[in-house]
Design an enzyme around this catalytic site. Structure first.
Site, mmCIF file in Angstrom:
data_model
loop_
_atom_site.group_PDB
_atom_site.id
_atom_site.type_symbol
_atom_site.label_atom_id
_atom_site.label_comp_id
_atom_site.label_asym_id
_atom_site.label_seq_id
_atom_site.Cartn_x
_atom_site.Cartn_y
_atom_site.Cartn_z
ATOM 1 C CD GLU A 76 1.671 -4.131 8.592
ATOM 2 O OE1 GLU A 76 2.830 -4.114 9.079
ATOM 3 O OE2 GLU A 76 1.444 -4.169 7.379
ATOM 4 C CD1 TRP A 89 0.909 -0.049 2.967
ATOM 5 C CD2 TRP A 89 -0.944 1.007 3.614
ATOM 6 N NE1 TRP A 89 1.113 0.383 4.259
ATOM 7 C CE2 TRP A 89 -0.021 1.039 4.680
ATOM 8 C CE3 TRP A 89 -2.184 1.618 3.792
ATOM 9 C CZ2 TRP A 89 -0.292 1.658 5.893
ATOM 10 C CZ3 TRP A 89 -2.451 2.224 5.013
ATOM 11 C CH2 TRP A 89 -1.520 2.243 6.051
ATOM 12 C CG ASP A 90 4.896 0.750 0.909
ATOM 13 O OD1 ASP A 90 4.266 -0.321 0.957
ATOM 14 O OD2 ASP A 90 5.795 1.042 1.703
#
Length: 800
Positions: free
Chosen positions: A498, A359-360
């Site tokens: 996360e 998703w960077d």
């Protein structure tokens, strides 16, 4: 702005330190968006100290490995043959090795303006003779298939015979990341080696699963002054290695220069016959080192005009920001546009995350959108081309629409590991990150923000709206109706945090009603409706017919977007349902015991405990809402959902999670600097400095050597261009709401908004917006409630 000294454009390392070599290699990578090569010593093969990795965008290969009693598959960005290989010896002595040499001095400099890496050192041999060496290298930004290395050797106090070895090494593997050492890393098979005339050689390899051919051709020439100097050449070949030994004379005080030019082609290139043929054809067409360098520097001059950022009186911060811009553009540039690739989260600089796309891009695209939007469009089409795979993944999981993978590689299937190694405990553990369904939110957000910045209706019509529709379908099918609450809920996911993969006692089942996921799913549904409404009537009818978008389906989206459940506790937004029932962690005790507690998950697992039990986050989760959406946008969403977000809720929520975050991700500092910029400016600056230091100081203790953190680098630029300036692109206008910190002096940045070249100058007292000349339509600019039309060639000024 005044002309700045070269030091403002130079990252300089003095002295040789083997322990720091891995980090320096990553930070001194040179690339052009097509390929990149780490800043490794040309004379040293890969090993514990050196790792001369070269990576080409999109070149992946899949291998199977036996790990923890099961067979797992991993696809990796492939370490390509080492084209740097060049060493020398004097009078038949030992081949030069920087680790064995008696160094008198040593310096390595990365010229940010020209994207050229220079290495200078002097050493004494066993006979007390002193030799000076200077090397320059670059990966050509103008002709993306070319690399060049120049080595100048000067005998300071002796004369003798010089033997040079120049080659290409195909006997390489993927072995940079210690955690992956038990996994397969042999990705290349030799196809052939060949001599190409007197001064050139060719190496051709093929990836052993994906079948991609890669060819490199190298030309090595030696001169003394302007005269050719190599008196004798000998072809050297061994398994997957080819090169030449060249003999020349060293005369005291006179320099001998070795010029190595290399061409690189792959089987994924367009408009070629075959890689080996193209590498061999193009090599003799290329000019000398200086001619190539001139074109390369010219290309970078144009890029720096687009990426201009100046911070008055902040030389060190500005230097690091420029370093970050350099590595961003070396990873994705105009050379990337035709490659069908995404944004590798660790750049083309190493092997962490196996070169996967995560998703960077959520943190990268805002910088590209306002400077080189054509590159963003290309990178979004990487996602569009993998839409069929995302649809199939959703079907197999029992959902509608498209379910994008958390980690993506060549074909868009889920590339997240099935198991991962905790280096602290040595245990291989199940990897639950495939539950990070919020990747689809990032794809939708990026699609809409690109459209807002560019007004590219053709993209929205032909690609973007289709992705939005399929993502809305996915979120609508993932959401289920809870009659007790009379609201929709989303269960069994993993948030951006996360750390929390499940509830205590149910470690891998995911969590329910992650606030970020639920709220942003609503945002996706609303933007999809807006995108459909904005299409021309004929295009909208064709798209809805093709995708079979039914009126009752749209009505259900509307209902979900008004009835989504969002959890709260103690006057703050809950990270997920049940978060308030988790235990508080004794942060001080763990800090005392371990020092660095960024990776609490690994620490606790090694203790036989689980981070799932605690109110502890690796990085921003709920706070991502305040990163992506303005306070006004967020209040509108909560109003629609029937929740009252009182004025104190946002600062309370920020403070609550700030106290419970370990900052185990480099993105954490970026997001926290952003969300603190309004109310806690000094803390915001502290996090900004921390974000700047993420890689240059390697604040995660060794991870930079595995590849730079591209999102954090882009995020620091975005903090300047959008956060501290309060710049937004929404509602077909450029919105400014600056909170520029006084200590940072004057900020000047160049942008492009809907094809208008703009220059912003921001201080603590005013904002100037100057538009370049042209025939464009005027744009609306709003600053703290003041609105005006900005004509091409005009400047507007807003007092603050």
């Amino acid at each position: 702005m005044t002309v700045e000294p070269d030091d403002a454009w130079t990252v300089r390392y003095r002295g040789y330190d083997p322990d720091e070599e891995g980090r320096r290699e990553a930070l001194c990578t040179v690339g052009n968006g097509y390929l990149a090569t780490r800043g490794a010593a040309p004379e040293c093969p890969g090993g514990a100290v050196h790792y001369p990795g070269t990576y080409a965008a999109g070149i992946y290969n899949r291998l199977s490995s036996a790990v923890a009693g099961e067979v797992v598959e991993n696809e990796s960005l492939v370490n390509l043959p080492n084209w740097l290989v060049l060493t020398f010896r004097i009078d038949g002595g030992a081949w030069f090795d920087v680790d064995a040499a008696d160094l008198v001095d040593y310096e390595q400099c990365l010229d940010l303006r020209r994207a050229v890496l220079t290495r200078r050192f002097r050493f004494r041999d066993e006979r007390g003779r002193t030799t000076a060496v200077s090397q320059r290298r670059f990966v050509d930004m103008r002709f993306e298939h070319a690399c060049a290395l120049e080595t100048t050797i000067t005998a300071e106090d002796y004369s003798g015979s010089l033997e040079i070895r120049s080659g290409i090494d195909g006997a390489v593997s993927n072995s940079l990341v210690d955690r992956y050492r038990e996994l397969g890393g042999q990705h290349l098979d030799l196809v052939r080696t060949a001599a190409l005339g007197e001064d050139s050689v060719l190496l051709e390899v093929r990836t052993n699963q994906s079948g991609i051919e890669v060819a490199m051709a190298a030309r090595t020439r030696v001169r003394c002054g302007g005269t050719p100097a190599g008196r004798e050449r000998r072809l050297v070949e061994r398994e997957a290695w080819i090169g030449q030994d060249i003999t020349a004379e060293l005369v005291s005080g006179r320099a001998v220069t070795v010029e190595k030019v290399v061409t690189v082609f792959t089987g994924r290139d367009r408009a070629i016959s075959e890689p080996a043929v193209e590498a061999a054809r193009w090599l003799p067409r290329l000019g000398c080192f200086e001619a190539l360098l001139d074109e390369h520097v010219l290309a970078w001059a144009g890029l720096w005009r687009r990426f201009h950022v100046a911070m008055e009186g902040q030389e060190e911060a500005q230097r690091v920001v420029r370093l970050h811009i350099l590595h961003l553009v070396q990873t994705v540039s105009s050379n990337t546009v035709d490659l069908d690739v995404g944004v590798p989260s660790r750049g083309l600089h190493g092997e962490a995350y196996r070169g996967h796309v995560l998703w960077d891009e959520l943190f990268v695209f805002p910088v590209l959108n306002l400077r080189i939007p054509g590159v963003t469009r290309s990178l979004l089409r990487y996602r569009y081309r993998r839409l069929p795979e995302a649809r199939q993944a959703a079907r197999e999981a029992g959902y509608d629409g498209a379910m994008y993978p958390w980690q993506s590689g060549s074909d868009g299937r889920e590339e997240s590991q099935r198991v991962h190694l905790n280096p602290r405990s040595g245990h291989w553990l199940p990897d639950p990150t495939w539950r990070e369904r919020h990747i689809g939110i990032a794809v939708a957000y990026n699609t809409w923000q690109y459209y807002q910045a560019t007004g590219d209706r053709e993209f929205l019509t032909n690609y973007g709206t289709e992705m939005l529709v399929e993502l809305s379908r996915f979120w609508a099918s993932l959401a289920t109706y809870d009659p007790v609450r009379d609201r929709y809920v989303i269960r069994g996911v993993m948030g951006p945090d996360e750390f929390h993969s499940g509830y205590p006692g149910a470690e891998s089942g995911g969590i329910d009603n992650n606030a970020y996921t639920n709220v942003m799913a609503v945002w996706v549904l609303l933007r999809t409706a807006e995108a459909l409404e904005s299409l021309p009537r004929q295009a909208r009818r064709e798209l809805t017919d093709t995708l079979r978008v039914r009126p009752e389906e749209v009505r259900r989206w509307e209902e979900i977007s008004a009835r989504m459940f969002v959890p709260f506790h103690d006057g703050v937004i809950s990270q997920f349902e049940g978060y308030e029932k988790l235990e508080e962690l004794d942060w001080d005790a763990y800090g005392e015991r371990y020092g660095n507690i960024q990776r609490l998950d690994r620490i606790l697992e090694a203790e036989g405990d689980s981070v799932n039990r605690y109110k502890a986050s690796k990085q921003a989760d709920v706070l991502m809402l305040f990163y992506l959406l303005s306070a006004d946008e967020l209040r509108e969403l909560f109003d629609r959902l029937g929740y009252e977000l009182d004025p104190g809720a946002i600062p309370r929520t920020i403070d609550y999670y700030l106290a419970r975050t370990s900052h185990g991700s480099t993105l954490s500092a970026v997001v926290h600097a952003w969300v603190l910029a309004r109310a806690h400016r000094q803390r915001a600056l502290e996090f900004f400095v921390s974000a700047l230091e993420s890689d240059v100081a390697d604040i995660q203790g060794g991870t930079t050597r595995e590849g730079i953190h591209l999102a954090a680098m882009a995020g620091t630029v975005d903090l300047l261009q959008r956060c501290f300036s309060g710049l937004e692109t929404r509602g077909d206008q450029l919105v400014l709401n600056p909170y520029w910190p006084e200590p940072l002096g004057m900020l000047e940045i160049s942008l492009r908004y809907r094809e208008h070249p703009l220059k912003l100058r921001i201080s603590g007292h005013r904002v100037d917006v100057a538009a370049g000349a042209g025939m464009h339509r005027p744009i609306r600019v709003t600053c703290r409630g003041q609105e005006c039309l900005l004509e091409p060639g005009a400047t507007v000024r807003f007092p603050l």
